[in-house]
Design a protein around this motif. Structure first.
Motif, PDB file in Angstrom:
ATOM      1  N   ASN A  99      -4.775  -0.349  11.322  1.00  0.00           N
ATOM      2  CA  ASN A  99      -4.138  -1.361  10.717  1.00  0.00           C
ATOM      3  C   ASN A  99      -5.206  -1.871   9.403  1.00  0.00           C
ATOM      4  O   ASN A  99      -5.064  -2.836   8.799  1.00  0.00           O
ATOM      5  N   SER A 100      -6.298  -1.114   9.387  1.00  0.00           N
ATOM      6  CA  SER A 100      -7.659  -1.561   8.542  1.00  0.00           C
ATOM      7  C   SER A 100      -7.765  -0.586   7.306  1.00  0.00           C
ATOM      8  O   SER A 100      -7.471   0.707   7.513  1.00  0.00           O
ATOM      9  N   ALA A 101      -8.141  -1.124   6.263  1.00  0.00           N
ATOM     10  CA  ALA A 101      -8.585  -0.331   5.031  1.00  0.00           C
ATOM     11  C   ALA A 101     -10.170  -0.004   5.373  1.00  0.00           C
ATOM     12  O   ALA A 101     -10.914  -1.066   5.506  1.00  0.00           O
ATOM     13  N   VAL A 102     -10.696   1.024   5.192  1.00  0.00           N
ATOM     14  CA  VAL A 102     -12.151   1.584   5.343  1.00  0.00           C
ATOM     15  C   VAL A 102     -12.793   2.202   4.413  1.00  0.00           C
ATOM     16  O   VAL A 102     -12.191   3.020   3.685  1.00  0.00           O
ATOM     17  N   ILE A 108     -11.090   4.609  -0.417  1.00  0.00           N
ATOM     18  CA  ILE A 108     -10.882   3.883   0.917  1.00  0.00           C
ATOM     19  C   ILE A 108      -9.646   4.465   1.302  1.00  0.00           C
ATOM     20  O   ILE A 108      -8.871   4.858   0.793  1.00  0.00           O
ATOM     21  N   LYS A 168      -7.290   4.519   5.054  1.00  0.00           N
ATOM     22  CA  LYS A 168      -6.591   3.677   6.281  1.00  0.00           C
ATOM     23  C   LYS A 168      -7.022   4.290   7.705  1.00  0.00           C
ATOM     24  O   LYS A 168      -7.094   5.359   8.075  1.00  0.00           O
TER      25      LYS A 168
END
Length: 74
Positions: free
Chosen positions: A11-14, A6, A8
């Motif tokens: 502002n998201s975790a991918v 995972i 960053k």
């Protein structure tokens, strides 16, 4: 088991899906995927299936209409 990381992005975790994962899902870039939570807390990633999408939408309606009854049964 396939391992992935995972990371960053903004502002998201991918989570990156490898070529192997995409092949297993029979999915490609731009496809819609569903993530379903199991009773044991696990997550299952499913390729887009219009039949499943319709069934999930219908289930949401039923659960919303019967929230109090379902809460009492839980």
């Amino acid at each position: 088991m396939i391992e992935t990381k995972i990371r960053k992005v903004g502002n998201s975790a991918v989570m990156t899906l490898t070529a192997e994962m995409l092949a297993i899902l029979d999915a490609k870039e731009g496809d819609t995927l569903f993530v379903v939570r199991g009773d044991d807390g696990s997550l299952k990633v499913l390729a887009h299936d219009p039949t499943l999408a319709d069934a999930l939408a219908a289930a949401e309606v039923v659960m919303d209409e019967n929230r109090d009854l379902l809460q009492a049964l839980a």
